[in-house]
Each structure stands twice: as C-alpha cells, then as structure tokens.
Design a protein around this motif. Structure first.
Motif, mmCIF file in Angstrom:
data_model
loop_
_atom_site.group_PDB
_atom_site.id
_atom_site.type_symbol
_atom_site.label_atom_id
_atom_site.label_comp_id
_atom_site.label_asym_id
_atom_site.label_seq_id
_atom_site.Cartn_x
_atom_site.Cartn_y
_atom_site.Cartn_z
ATOM 1 N N LYS A 1 37.557 41.199 36.945
ATOM 2 C CA LYS A 1 36.885 42.423 36.514
ATOM 3 C C LYS A 1 35.818 42.116 35.469
ATOM 4 N N LEU B 1 43.283 39.523 37.579
ATOM 5 C CA LEU B 1 42.646 40.842 37.552
ATOM 6 C C LEU B 1 41.721 40.965 36.341
ATOM 7 N N LEU C 1 37.143 47.479 41.693
ATOM 8 C CA LEU C 1 36.458 46.326 41.118
ATOM 9 C C LEU C 1 34.976 46.609 40.885
ATOM 10 N N VAL D 1 46.735 38.646 46.863
ATOM 11 C CA VAL D 1 45.703 39.623 46.535
ATOM 12 C C VAL D 1 44.746 39.707 47.712
ATOM 13 N N LEU E 1 40.679 45.716 44.758
ATOM 14 C CA LEU E 1 41.671 44.651 44.812
ATOM 15 C C LEU E 1 43.010 45.277 45.170
ATOM 16 N N GLN F 1 47.963 39.296 36.673
ATOM 17 C CA GLN F 1 47.286 40.013 35.595
ATOM 18 C C GLN F 1 46.125 39.201 35.028
ATOM 19 N N VAL G 1 43.131 48.432 42.768
ATOM 20 C CA VAL G 1 42.375 48.414 41.522
ATOM 21 C C VAL G 1 40.892 48.402 41.870
ATOM 22 N N TYR H 1 47.167 44.556 45.854
ATOM 23 C CA TYR H 1 48.280 43.632 45.669
ATOM 24 C C TYR H 1 49.585 44.396 45.814
#
Length: 307
Positions: free
Chosen positions: A292, A288, A165, A143, A272, A285, A163, A274
C-alpha cells in the motif's frame, strides 16, 4: 489422509471434470485420477462416480470436501497463531498478481520486504485476476491481486477479505504520429476504423475491450493477438495498431506511443484478496503495509505519457 489429495478432491468437486481439475492444479488428468484413487483406497470408500462426461461426488465425497474446507481454515489459523509467536517475520508468502501490477508496484515491494525481513520468502506467481481468486480459494496462493474489470470480487466474498489498493484509469494507446494523437480525450466510437492489438494472455481484459467496442456499435478489427504487453506496445509504436491500456502500464515511458484519456473515463479498482483466517498473519500484514505504501508513492509520481 493426505492434505494434497484432499485439496485435489475439492478442486475436482469445483471443476466437475478430471481435465478441468488437472488444468487448474497444473497436473495431468492421470495424476488427478491417481490421487483420487489413492484417497479412496486409504479410506476404503468411493468418493466419486461417473456422470455423463463429468465426475460427480458421492455423498461421502461431498462430506469429505466440507470437512476439507474446515480443516484448511483451522490450518490457516494455526499457521497464523504460530507466526505471531515467533520473534521475527519468516516463512513463505505466495502472491498471485497480474503483469501490469507486478511490473509497476509488486517487484519493488518484494525487494523492500526481502531487505527488511531476510527470513521471509516471497514467491510471486503471475496470474490473471480470476485465476488468482481461484488459486486463493484452493489454498494455492496466499494473496491474490485482482481488479474489478476482470474478476467479480463479490463471488465467495465470505471466504476472504478484500483490501482496496489503488484505482486505475484506462487510456487509448496511439502511435505518436496518429491523426488523433493530439486530442485531449477520445471516445471508443471514434476508433471504429482502427486495427487493434490485444494482449491475448489476458482473455478477460481482451473480452472487456471487445465488449466496449460492441457497445459503441462496432466489432473491433484485431490485427495482433500478442502474448505480452511488450508486443502490444511495439505494434502501436510501429503504426500498425492501436490499443487500450491501464494507467499502470504508463508508469514507464513507451517510446513511440501516445496515451490519450478515454471519455467517458473507465476506472478499475485494484484490490488485494486473502483468506480471512490469515488476516492476523505477520507476514501478510507486513506485505499489505508495504504494497500500500509503494502503490501510493508510485501512483502519485506517475508521469503523463507524452512519448
């Protein structure tokens, strides 16, 4: 064929010289050269050739790099599928993050995950955003925490998922007794006579600040090239310098420092990244979800810097 040697060849192809590949891989140039030679010997095929001061791949080298990328994706998918078949979340997860995020959010995230999943080993590597993306694409981290001021999240976006953040805002840092410290906001152009302290460990952020000043019509006079934010804060608190910091740096009070909002506001998105083949990995998962949750809680409780 040794996977580590294949990845060394891939990094050499990306960097173009033994020295640059060695720096990226945290090896010596002779170690990189030795790995390439061993790979060539095992295949009985030349993979590189000298070209000026750099190194170019032969057609065989180019083909092997393409196959290496496919092999690594398949290995990622295999690891992810096997992890999903386990009854618990375990193994190693490598995280590359820049310092302000690591201090504000990441440490608590790691602590919570280690308490919840004792067999999960999280390894944190301090890296600037662009360095983290490079490490991600080279399979040296799982990551990469990045921001869109220091790294271009669109580069090679087909290779990884992003993703969001958090969103962060930049502030001017002034000594508490500075004549401008009581202002509700400041423009960069009002600081042309100031001396600046910058964190030299983040060359991309320092260059961003310098360009911000140049667009306002002046070259910043830097009187402190610091190797960490702690020194930047000390220089500001002493009255010697001013600086710019992200809101994440204001999570904890800075004695002797007043943070004043910058106008117009400058936002940075924290994301993020990955590899796509890892998207279903249970450890990823879990990470994450927790980071978050932690980011939302921490940033919602962020105090205003009044010291």
């Amino acid at each position: 064929m040794d996977i580590s040697r294949l990845l060394t060849l891939r990094e050499l192809a990306r960097c173009g010289t033994m020295a640059a590949a060695a720096e990226s891989l945290h090896l010596t140039p002779s170690a990189v050269s030795q790995q390439i030679t061993q790979l060539e010997c095992s295949l009985d095929t030349p993979l590189t050739e000298r070209r000026g001061r750099g190194v170019a791949l032969t057609p065989a080298g180019d083909a092997l790099v393409r196959h290496t990328e496919r092999i690594m994706v398949i290995l990622d998918e295999a690891r992810s599928e096997l992890a999903q078949l386990r009854s618990d979340i375990a193994g190693q997860l490598r995280i590359a993050a820049f310092p302000s995020l690591a201090v504000a959010i990441l440490a608590d995230t790691v602590q919570a995950l280690q308490a919840a999943y004792p067999r999960l080993q999280i390894v944190v590597q301090e890296m600037e955003p662009q360095e983290g993306l490079t490490a991600l694409s080279a399979w040296r981290t799982d990551v990469a925490v990045i921001d869109d001021l220091a790294a271009d999240p669109g580069v090679h976006h087909d290779a990884y998922d992003l993703v969001p953040l958090a969103e962060d805002v930049l502030h001017i840092l002034l000594p508490v007794d500075h004549p401008l410290a009581n202002r509700s906001s400041l423009q960069i152009s009002e600081l042309r006579e100031a001396a600046w302290a910058l964190d030299s460990t983040s060359s991309s952020f320092g260059e961003f600040i310098a360009n911000l000043c140049r667009r306002a019509g002046f070259e910043p006079r830097i009187n402190a090239h610091c190797t960490g934010f702690e020194m930047v804060a000390a220089m500001v608190a002493s009255g010697c310098s001013i600086s710019i910091a992200s809101g994440l740096r204001l999570i904890k009070p800075l004695d002797g420092v007043k943070a004043v909002p910058l106008r117009p506001e400058i936002h940075r998105r924290i994301l993020l990244a990955y590899r796509k083949a890892d998207r279903c990995h249970p450890a990823l998962q879990a990470f994450l979800t927790e980071i978050k949750r932690n980011a939302s809680r921490t940033l919602a409780a962020k105090p205003t810097q009044e010291h």
